[in-house]
Design a protein around this motif. Structure first.
Motif, mmCIF file in Angstrom:
data_model
loop_
_atom_site.group_PDB
_atom_site.id
_atom_site.type_symbol
_atom_site.label_atom_id
_atom_site.label_comp_id
_atom_site.label_asym_id
_atom_site.label_seq_id
_atom_site.Cartn_x
_atom_site.Cartn_y
_atom_site.Cartn_z
ATOM 1 N N UNK A 19 0.834 -1.149 0.191
ATOM 2 C CA UNK A 19 -0.011 0.157 0.297
ATOM 3 C C UNK A 19 1.385 1.268 0.222
ATOM 4 N N UNK A 20 1.736 1.111 0.902
ATOM 5 C CA UNK A 20 2.906 2.766 0.883
ATOM 6 C C UNK A 20 3.190 2.584 -0.327
ATOM 7 N N UNK A 21 4.083 1.257 -0.723
ATOM 8 C CA UNK A 21 4.914 1.445 -2.232
ATOM 9 C C UNK A 21 3.947 2.256 -3.208
ATOM 10 N N UNK A 22 3.130 1.572 -3.375
ATOM 11 C CA UNK A 22 1.798 2.183 -4.524
ATOM 12 C C UNK A 22 1.058 3.535 -4.418
ATOM 13 N N UNK A 23 1.255 3.712 -2.992
ATOM 14 C CA UNK A 23 0.520 4.582 -2.947
ATOM 15 C C UNK A 23 -0.459 5.417 -3.188
ATOM 16 N N UNK A 24 -1.476 4.400 -2.706
ATOM 17 C CA UNK A 24 -3.151 3.954 -3.121
ATOM 18 C C UNK A 24 -4.106 4.411 -2.258
ATOM 19 N N UNK A 25 -4.648 5.273 -2.876
ATOM 20 C CA UNK A 25 -5.659 6.834 -2.362
ATOM 21 C C UNK A 25 -6.878 6.196 -1.369
ATOM 22 N N UNK A 26 -7.292 4.271 -1.913
ATOM 23 C CA UNK A 26 -8.144 3.744 -1.227
ATOM 24 C C UNK A 26 -7.146 2.502 -0.366
ATOM 25 N N UNK A 27 -6.650 3.421 0.134
ATOM 26 C CA UNK A 27 -5.250 2.836 1.234
ATOM 27 C C UNK A 27 -6.122 1.261 2.296
ATOM 28 N N UNK A 28 -7.157 2.526 2.740
ATOM 29 C CA UNK A 28 -8.402 2.126 4.018
ATOM 30 C C UNK A 28 -9.151 0.576 4.040
ATOM 31 N N UNK A 29 -8.793 0.649 2.650
ATOM 32 C CA UNK A 29 -9.753 -0.527 2.394
ATOM 33 C C UNK A 29 -9.689 -2.106 2.048
ATOM 34 N N UNK A 30 -8.241 -1.301 2.030
ATOM 35 C CA UNK A 30 -7.034 -2.882 1.838
ATOM 36 C C UNK A 30 -6.833 -3.271 3.207
ATOM 37 N N UNK A 31 -7.457 -4.078 3.832
ATOM 38 C CA UNK A 31 -7.354 -4.363 5.198
ATOM 39 C C UNK A 31 -6.730 -6.397 5.196
ATOM 40 N N UNK A 32 -5.628 -6.160 5.734
ATOM 41 C CA UNK A 32 -4.693 -7.410 5.458
ATOM 42 C C UNK A 32 -5.755 -8.600 6.412
ATOM 43 N N UNK A 33 -6.415 -8.405 7.022
ATOM 44 C CA UNK A 33 -6.929 -9.374 7.782
ATOM 45 C C UNK A 33 -8.116 -9.677 7.005
ATOM 46 N N UNK A 34 -8.488 -9.195 5.857
ATOM 47 C CA UNK A 34 -9.581 -9.962 4.695
ATOM 48 C C UNK A 34 -8.995 -11.097 3.738
#
Length: 75
Positions: A19-34
């Motif tokens: 997420x950090x490397x890609x600088x994703x705008x919707x980073x909060x939508x990507x959760x490790x627990x998913x």
């Protein structure tokens, strides 16, 4: 960190780095627990790809985001 060990902590670490490397705008939508542990090897491959590339085109970023989505939906 030993990423050869397939566990939730390593999944969380890899997702955060991607997420950090890609600088994703919707980073909060990507959760490790998913992400199930069963997709660890694919996630690890994606992590390695992302961390080795210095930059990404828009198409590459979209493809990586799509792959993250497909891995998440493997539950």
């Amino acid at each position: 960190m030993n990423l050869t060990v397939k566990n939730r902590e390593n999944i969380k670490y890899m997702i955060e780095k991607i997420v950090v490397k890609l600088q994703l705008v919707n980073a909060s939508a990507i959760k490790a627990e998913d992400y199930p542990v069963e997709c660890y090897d694919d996630l690890y491959d994606l992590y390695q790809l992302v961390t080795k590339q210095p930059q990404f085109s828009i198409n590459e970023m979209e493809a990586i985001a799509a792959e993250l989505g497909s891995l998440r939906n493997r539950k």
